[in-house]
Enzyme design. Sequence first.
Site, PDB file in Angstrom:
ATOM      1  N   SER A   1       5.183 -50.754  47.974  1.00 27.22           N
ATOM      2  CA  SER A   1       6.659 -51.867  47.370  1.00 27.22           C
ATOM      3  C   SER A   1       7.113 -51.828  46.523  1.00 27.22           C
ATOM      4  O   SER A   1       7.081 -50.566  46.000  1.00 27.22           O
ATOM      5  CB  SER A   1       5.754 -53.027  48.221  1.00 27.22           C
ATOM      6  OG  SER A   1       6.710 -54.699  48.659  1.00 27.22           O
TER       7      SER A   1
ATOM      8  N   ASP B   1       9.521 -53.725  59.087  1.00 23.77           N
ATOM      9  CA  ASP B   1       8.659 -53.909  59.246  1.00 23.77           C
ATOM     10  C   ASP B   1       8.105 -55.360  58.731  1.00 23.77           C
ATOM     11  O   ASP B   1       7.135 -55.824  58.252  1.00 23.77           O
ATOM     12  CB  ASP B   1       6.990 -53.084  57.531  1.00 23.77           C
ATOM     13  CG  ASP B   1       8.125 -53.802  56.363  1.00 23.77           C
ATOM     14  OD1 ASP B   1       9.030 -54.541  56.119  1.00 23.77           O
ATOM     15  OD2 ASP B   1       7.302 -52.719  55.254  1.00 23.77           O
TER      16      ASP B   1
ATOM     17  N   HIS C   1       4.603 -54.644  56.248  1.00 23.47           N
ATOM     18  CA  HIS C   1       4.576 -54.492  55.488  1.00 23.47           C
ATOM     19  C   HIS C   1       2.872 -54.482  54.915  1.00 23.47           C
ATOM     20  O   HIS C   1       2.176 -53.744  54.306  1.00 23.47           O
ATOM     21  CB  HIS C   1       5.058 -55.807  54.780  1.00 23.47           C
ATOM     22  CG  HIS C   1       5.453 -55.624  53.161  1.00 23.47           C
ATOM     23  ND1 HIS C   1       6.075 -54.277  53.267  1.00 23.47           N
ATOM     24  CD2 HIS C   1       5.670 -55.455  51.815  1.00 23.47           C
ATOM     25  CE1 HIS C   1       6.783 -54.038  51.712  1.00 23.47           C
ATOM     26  NE2 HIS C   1       5.881 -54.980  51.402  1.00 23.47           N
TER      27      HIS C   1
END
Length: 429
Positions: A210, A374, A408
């Site tokens: 991320s 995601d 995620h």
Amino acid sequence: MESQQRLLALVILVLGNGTFLFVGAVPAAQEATSSLHPVVLVPGNTCGQLDARLTDEYEPSTTPPGCGIQKQGRGWFRLWENFTALQEDPALSSCYADELRLVYDPVAGDYRNLPGVKTRVVSFGTTRSFRFDDPARKNVCMERLVEALEEIGYTQGANLFGAPYDFRYAPAAPGLASGVFSEFMSSFRLLVERASERNGNKPVIVVTHSLGGLFTMVSLDRSPLPWRRRYIKHFVMLCLGVGGSPLNMWPLAASNVGSPSSLLGSVLTYGNRSFASMFSLLPSPKVYGSRPLVITRANNYSADNMAEFLAAAGFSDDEVARYRTRALPVTLNLRAPLVPMTSINGVGVPTVDKLVFWDGNFSVKPQLVYGDGDGQINLETVLALESLIGDDPDQRYFKSILIPNTTHKGMISDEFALKRVVSEILGAN
Ligand SMILES: *[C@@H]1O[C@H](CO)[C@@H](O)[C@H](O)[C@H]1NC(C)=O
Ligand SMILES: *[C@@H]1O[C@H](CO)[C@@H](O)[C@H](O)[C@H]1NC(C)=O
Ligand SMILES: *[C@@H]1O[C@H](CO)[C@@H](O)[C@H](O)[C@H]1NC(C)=O
Ligand SMILES: *[C@@H]1O[C@H](CO)[C@@H](O)[C@H](O)[C@H]1NC(C)=O
Ligand SMILES: *[C@@H]1O[C@H](CO)[C@@H](O)[C@H](O)[C@H]1NC(C)=O
């Protein structure tokens, strides 16, 4: 070349549905250790833990009386995050929320902590801080990936390192001051060099999740190319495209967040909208253009008129100017890292694509329109990443992998996705 890469991504997508593909040979764990390339992990947003210390200059601005030195003392304490301490004394939550805020110093041209609040990132260089005592934050910060790497022979401090960072700060456009990010960048480079030296000068595999991917992309871009080629074996970027995400407009929408009831709530609204990083992952005009992302009866807001959205959401002219001059150029100037790179993203999970505040009241919960991704990162920004990196003639190796049904967080905590990620790291070896 381009179509080949696309094809590769497609093949892996299909295989990813139920089976997974091992790339390269998988060495036996025992003999692997000495031959493994060192790994540096850069975790996602809110994963860096912060210690703080107060001085007399600190003037608490929150209502519950007693924040500050009298209550919290002059010693170092865990500001982000100590769930145990908050359980014992819930009133601390608003103290911590206040102390986490940033202010912009127009003289220095940079963000800084509140006067009288000193902070430092905990355990830089290691992955020890990649875990939280808050059950709500279990496995969100690469802790399972650390375990999975240990299972194949990686050892903390020997060939496995961590680069947590102060997630409140962000890279700024070249030429503008961003002291805390610059410090991260030099520490990151030193860590990579040290990791390599400790491992027979083998170059390093950097694995990010991320927001850590953005910090790493910018750090690599601002490091001399010979340095990158010497020290970076492979860059494995998990769960990040280019061009931010419409979801990130939500916590910026309401100026009157009131008092978020928990420290987590407060941090998730970017420290009551004071963090430098809150503008870093806003949707990019290059990816989203004039498509409406925030819809109201009277007005639509797109990436192209983000400044108008921010003004409508109550940001001052100065704050909007900082979006345009500090954050946006970083997004627009993202470039291929020119080191071997594998990008891995989840798809097939409903991911916010548009926010509808029909009556124009940004304080109500919007109606959400979903696209693919995601859950946080939209597929479109991943496709934009594929073109950005894949189309660069100087980028020698690039592979994009899409794993179906992977969120995620699932990318770094679900068994199936973790196996895939670890096999890519082994493949890069
Ligand atoms: C968290 O708070 C508890 C209780 O105040 C304290 O004992 C503990 O040392 C703190 N943890 C950290 C990591 O500072
Ligand atoms: C958040 O900031 C706004 C001004 O931008 C202020 O009115 C509000 O009281 C702040 N909330 C908290 C919880 O500090
Ligand atoms: C906003 O966008 C929607 C759908 O994209 C469109 O139907 C509508 O007419 C637009 N509204 C305004 C005020 O431009
Ligand atoms: C917007 O919504 C909030 C929360 O429901 C409400 O308190 C506020 O009065 C609304 N503002 C307007 C102008 O309607
Ligand atoms: C994704 O998950 C859903 C629900 O668990 C399942 O029905 C579907 O078959 C899965 N799709 C893929 C492509 O794995």
